[in-house]
Design a protein around this motif. Structure first.
Motif, PDB file in Angstrom:
ATOM      1  N   VAL A  91       0.758  -1.241   0.238  1.00 48.46           N
ATOM      2  CA  VAL A  91      -0.188   0.250  -0.086  1.00 48.46           C
ATOM      3  C   VAL A  91       1.010   1.157  -0.325  1.00 48.46           C
ATOM      4  N   ALA A  92       1.155   2.102  -0.753  1.00 44.62           N
ATOM      5  CA  ALA A  92       1.733   3.357  -1.120  1.00 44.62           C
ATOM      6  C   ALA A  92       0.933   4.447  -1.251  1.00 44.62           C
ATOM      7  N   PHE A  93       1.535   5.157  -1.875  1.00 44.89           N
ATOM      8  CA  PHE A  93       0.213   6.856  -2.099  1.00 44.89           C
ATOM      9  C   PHE A  93       1.605   7.722  -3.345  1.00 44.89           C
ATOM     10  N   ASP A  94       0.955   8.093  -3.942  1.00 47.77           N
ATOM     11  CA  ASP A  94       1.302   9.386  -5.170  1.00 47.77           C
ATOM     12  C   ASP A  94       0.907  10.826  -4.511  1.00 47.77           C
ATOM     13  N   LEU A  95       2.538  11.407  -3.717  1.00 45.91           N
ATOM     14  CA  LEU A  95       1.467  13.177  -3.500  1.00 45.91           C
ATOM     15  C   LEU A  95       0.671  13.579  -4.220  1.00 45.91           C
ATOM     16  N   GLU A  96       1.751  13.390  -5.544  1.00 40.15           N
ATOM     17  CA  GLU A  96       1.240  14.622  -6.820  1.00 40.15           C
ATOM     18  C   GLU A  96      -0.313  13.815  -7.054  1.00 40.15           C
ATOM     19  N   LYS A  97      -0.474  13.100  -6.974  1.00 44.05           N
ATOM     20  CA  LYS A  97      -1.263  12.461  -7.471  1.00 44.05           C
ATOM     21  C   LYS A  97      -2.466  12.607  -6.731  1.00 44.05           C
ATOM     22  N   VAL A  98      -2.270  12.556  -5.318  1.00 41.14           N
ATOM     23  CA  VAL A  98      -3.149  12.990  -4.899  1.00 41.14           C
ATOM     24  C   VAL A  98      -3.632  14.547  -4.292  1.00 41.14           C
ATOM     25  N   VAL A  99      -2.673  14.995  -4.559  1.00 37.12           N
ATOM     26  CA  VAL A  99      -3.283  17.093  -4.649  1.00 37.12           C
ATOM     27  C   VAL A  99      -3.776  17.449  -6.132  1.00 37.12           C
ATOM     28  N   GLU A 100      -3.531  16.079  -7.335  1.00 29.72           N
ATOM     29  CA  GLU A 100      -3.815  16.567  -8.443  1.00 29.72           C
ATOM     30  C   GLU A 100      -5.727  16.065  -8.014  1.00 29.72           C
ATOM     31  N   ARG A 101      -5.900  15.112  -7.892  1.00 30.27           N
ATOM     32  CA  ARG A 101      -7.584  15.168  -7.598  1.00 30.27           C
ATOM     33  C   ARG A 101      -8.210  15.759  -6.630  1.00 30.27           C
ATOM     34  N   SER A 102      -7.167  16.181  -5.625  1.00 28.91           N
ATOM     35  CA  SER A 102      -7.677  17.461  -5.016  1.00 28.91           C
ATOM     36  C   SER A 102      -8.156  18.471  -5.323  1.00 28.91           C
ATOM     37  N   ARG A 103      -7.955  18.974  -6.373  1.00 28.83           N
ATOM     38  CA  ARG A 103      -7.623  20.681  -7.333  1.00 28.83           C
ATOM     39  C   ARG A 103      -8.131  19.780  -8.251  1.00 28.83           C
ATOM     40  N   LYS A 104      -8.587  18.902  -8.991  1.00 30.93           N
ATOM     41  CA  LYS A 104      -9.562  18.181  -9.988  1.00 30.93           C
ATOM     42  C   LYS A 104     -11.203  18.705  -9.345  1.00 30.93           C
ATOM     43  N   VAL A 105     -11.726  18.121  -8.132  1.00 29.32           N
ATOM     44  CA  VAL A 105     -12.346  18.479  -7.392  1.00 29.32           C
ATOM     45  C   VAL A 105     -13.031  20.140  -7.591  1.00 29.32           C
ATOM     46  N   ARG A 154      -3.332  26.902   2.761  1.00 32.36           N
ATOM     47  CA  ARG A 154      -3.140  27.024   1.031  1.00 32.36           C
ATOM     48  C   ARG A 154      -2.151  26.173   1.059  1.00 32.36           C
ATOM     49  N   HIS A 155      -1.257  26.267   1.669  1.00 29.93           N
ATOM     50  CA  HIS A 155       0.207  25.832   1.069  1.00 29.93           C
ATOM     51  C   HIS A 155       0.279  23.974   1.338  1.00 29.93           C
ATOM     52  N   ALA A 156      -0.661  24.031   2.732  1.00 28.84           N
ATOM     53  CA  ALA A 156      -0.503  22.627   2.899  1.00 28.84           C
ATOM     54  C   ALA A 156      -1.451  21.571   1.954  1.00 28.84           C
ATOM     55  N   MET A 157      -2.657  22.327   1.397  1.00 27.61           N
ATOM     56  CA  MET A 157      -3.621  21.544   0.687  1.00 27.61           C
ATOM     57  C   MET A 157      -2.173  21.436  -1.037  1.00 27.61           C
ATOM     58  N   VAL A 158      -1.606  22.012  -1.125  1.00 25.41           N
ATOM     59  CA  VAL A 158      -0.682  21.076  -1.976  1.00 25.41           C
ATOM     60  C   VAL A 158       1.051  21.227  -2.420  1.00 25.41           C
ATOM     61  N   PRO A 159       0.499  21.061  -0.796  1.00 29.65           N
ATOM     62  CA  PRO A 159       3.178  20.068  -0.331  1.00 29.65           C
ATOM     63  C   PRO A 159       3.295  19.604  -1.765  1.00 29.65           C
ATOM     64  N   VAL A 208      -6.481  20.404  13.133  1.00 30.16           N
ATOM     65  CA  VAL A 208      -6.664  19.387  13.113  1.00 30.16           C
ATOM     66  C   VAL A 208      -7.077  18.652  12.759  1.00 30.16           C
ATOM     67  N   GLU A 209      -7.731  19.063  11.108  1.00 33.71           N
ATOM     68  CA  GLU A 209      -7.880  18.522   9.970  1.00 33.71           C
ATOM     69  C   GLU A 209      -6.412  17.974   9.446  1.00 33.71           C
ATOM     70  N   PHE A 210      -5.481  18.803   9.695  1.00 36.85           N
ATOM     71  CA  PHE A 210      -4.441  18.561   9.230  1.00 36.85           C
ATOM     72  C   PHE A 210      -3.925  18.121   9.765  1.00 36.85           C
ATOM     73  N   ALA A 211      -4.013  17.805  11.004  1.00 37.46           N
ATOM     74  CA  ALA A 211      -2.796  17.346  11.983  1.00 37.46           C
ATOM     75  C   ALA A 211      -3.285  15.379  11.416  1.00 37.46           C
ATOM     76  N   SER A 212      -4.658  15.530  11.135  1.00 35.59           N
ATOM     77  CA  SER A 212      -5.463  14.239  10.873  1.00 35.59           C
ATOM     78  C   SER A 212      -4.673  14.125   9.281  1.00 35.59           C
ATOM     79  N   PHE A 213      -5.004  14.404   8.521  1.00 34.40           N
ATOM     80  CA  PHE A 213      -4.878  13.725   7.410  1.00 34.40           C
ATOM     81  C   PHE A 213      -3.072  13.398   7.316  1.00 34.40           C
ATOM     82  N   TYR A 214      -2.116  14.956   7.573  1.00 31.69           N
ATOM     83  CA  TYR A 214      -0.580  14.139   7.944  1.00 31.69           C
ATOM     84  C   TYR A 214      -0.726  13.134   8.163  1.00 31.69           C
ATOM     85  N   ASN A 215      -1.137  12.422   9.409  1.00 30.94           N
ATOM     86  CA  ASN A 215      -0.544  11.780  10.209  1.00 30.94           C
ATOM     87  C   ASN A 215      -1.198  10.096   9.803  1.00 30.94           C
TER      88      ASN A 215
END
Length: 466
Positions: free
Chosen positions: A76-90, A163-168, A185-192
């Motif tokens: 199980v892994a993730f691609d940070l660029e694609k994670v951000v890309e999905r968020s921006r597309k939404v 704003r920066h934390a949404m496009v790391p 708390v939301e960003f702490a939860s996400f990054y954790n």
């Protein structure tokens, strides 16, 4: 000659664009002025894209714990660029949706920086071009921005705002979050959940300090169990950045100083209203001591024909509050017979962390301070069949009633999907239902909402399943 409208809305966030649509529905000729993107911060850089990120981290958490559901998932892994890309597309999809709504409702959209020049007059600057506008009424919906720490200005590299934390540009390895409101708390939860080592620093004596004390305590334990380090009654007095990380000087409650190193810092210590350079002083609109624009319950400022809504007017800083204020202001301007004043006591608050938090009305402490004699009910997730089936048996629902009248004074929840459940209690408060009404309501089985019923029953010693 200036372009003339019935209403000009300055700012197109969830308050501004909703106000514009409602005014257009009521037959007004409307223009909306936006300096960046339709939808404002919430849609483009706040509410919506953060929920897309949190959905990703939630699924990632479930994938890593697939064995708890009898499943297996390897590598199980993730691609940070694609994670951000999905968020921006939404966010982009919803921005396009707002654009379509403006066309549908025949609202003139003017791109540029707007400034009030006189009562009923506004100038929009787009590059070297200036456009003069006039209207019988103007709604200011300019929103707010993240507050900087004076000794730690956000640079987008090591020190981030939301704003920066949404496009790391990179995944933090060791993250410091300063502030434990909903954003922190939301960003702490996400990054954790995405694998970072997270520390939360909060100057108040508990995290999520606006929530009920029992909810705050539960969240502190839940996040600590997830290996998030929480430092309450603590401040940050100094931050030094380098090419490789951040050195923070942390001041404990007893005054002790310690230096700790992190890869990145997110500053989530509140917001500042966008009141500069929009001409408030030119027309005499009065701000309060914290520079928010003062309004009455209909959004009217001290200057006739000028209204203000949303974050620029003060707390609670919530998109749904701004939208509702937009409707109220538009209806008041149009002379709509059914317009009603804002009741801030019925505005729900939601935090989309893991677990989620949601509330409406008074906390138990606030209700006691207001002089109410109370009946308090609490029901745990572990007593609910649907919660156990979902594998989400941690959390509780708490209801606070006036013992004499049966009025629902407040409701507080922590656990899976409570941000969806809270609306039931919001409707109950809006309709002024009593404990009897809620007790006699049939809740579907098996659902998480049954806990709402049980909490009410529990306040009067009638809980069935606990």
């Amino acid at each position: 000659m200036a372009d003339t409208y019935d209403l000009i809305v300055l700012g197109s966030g969830p308050g501004g664009y909703v106000a514009a649509i409602r005014a257009a529905q009521l037959g007004l000729k409307v223009a909306i002025v936006e300096r960046e993107r339709l939808g404002g911060i919430c849609l483009n850089w706040g509410c919506i894209p953060t929920k897309a990120l949190l959905r990703t981290s939630e699924i990632y958490h479930y994938m890593q714990n697939a064995s708890a559901y009898g499943l297996s998932a390897s590598n199980v892994a993730f691609d940070l660029e694609k994670v951000v890309e999905r968020s921006r597309k939404v966010a982009g999809q919803l921005n396009s949706g707002v654009t379509g709504l403006m066309k549908k409702n025949k609202i003139t959209v003017i791109e540029g920086v707007g400034k009030l020049t006189a009562k009923g007059k506004l100038t929009v600057t787009t590059g070297d071009k200036k456009t003069d506008l006039e209207a019988g009424n103007i709604i200011i919906a300019t929103g707010a921005r993240a507050r900087d720490l004076p000794f730690a200005k956000a640079d987008g590299k090591r020190i981030w705002t939301y704003r920066h934390a949404m496009v790391p540009p990179e995944m933090p390895t060791k993250l410091l979050v300063i502030g434990s409101g909903a954003i922190g708390v939301e960003f702490a939860s996400f990054y954790n959940d995405m694998g970072a080592e997270v520390t939360i620093v909060e100057m108040m004596d508990r995290i999520l300090p606006v929530e009920d004390a029992e909810v705050s305590d539960f969240m502190a334990k839940a996040l600590t169990k997830q290996k998030i380090k929480i430092l309450a009654s603590t401040g940050v007095s100094k931050i030094e950045t380098s090419d490789t990380g951040v050195k923070a000087t942390i001041k404990a409650k007893d005054g002790t100083l310690s230096e700790q190193e992190f890869s990145h810092v997110i500053v989530a210590v509140g917001i500042v209203p966008n009141v500069e350079n929009i001409g408030l002083e030119d027309v005499g609109v009065e701000p309060d001591k914290r520079y928010h624009i003062k309004t009455d319950e209909y959004g009217r400022t001290n200057v006739d024909g000028i209204y203000a809504i949303g974050d620029v007017t003060g707390p609670p800083w919530l998109a749904h509050k701004a939208s509702h204020e937009g409707v109220i202001a538009a209806e008041k301007i149009a002379g709509y017979a059914g317009v009603h004043p804002m009741n801030k006591g019925n505005i729900p608050g939601c935090t989309y962390s893991r677990p989620q938090v949601a509330s409406v009305g008074m906390t138990e402490a606030q209700a006691k301070e207001a002089g109410h004699e109370l009946k308090v009910g609490k029901f745990p997730f572990i007593g609910n069949g649907k919660a156990i089936a979902l594998g989400e048996a941690e959390g509780f629902v708490k209801t606070v009633f006036d013992a004499k009248t049966g009025e629902l004074l407040g409701a507080h929840m922590v656990g899976a999907e409570v941000t969806e459940l809270i609306q039931g209690y919001v409707v109950a408060r809006q309709l002024e239902t009593t404990e009897t009404d809620l007790m006699q309501t049939v809740f579907a089985h098996p659902t998480l909402s049954e806990m709402m019923h049980e909490s009410v029953l529990g306040a009067y010693g009638r809980a069935i399943h606990f």
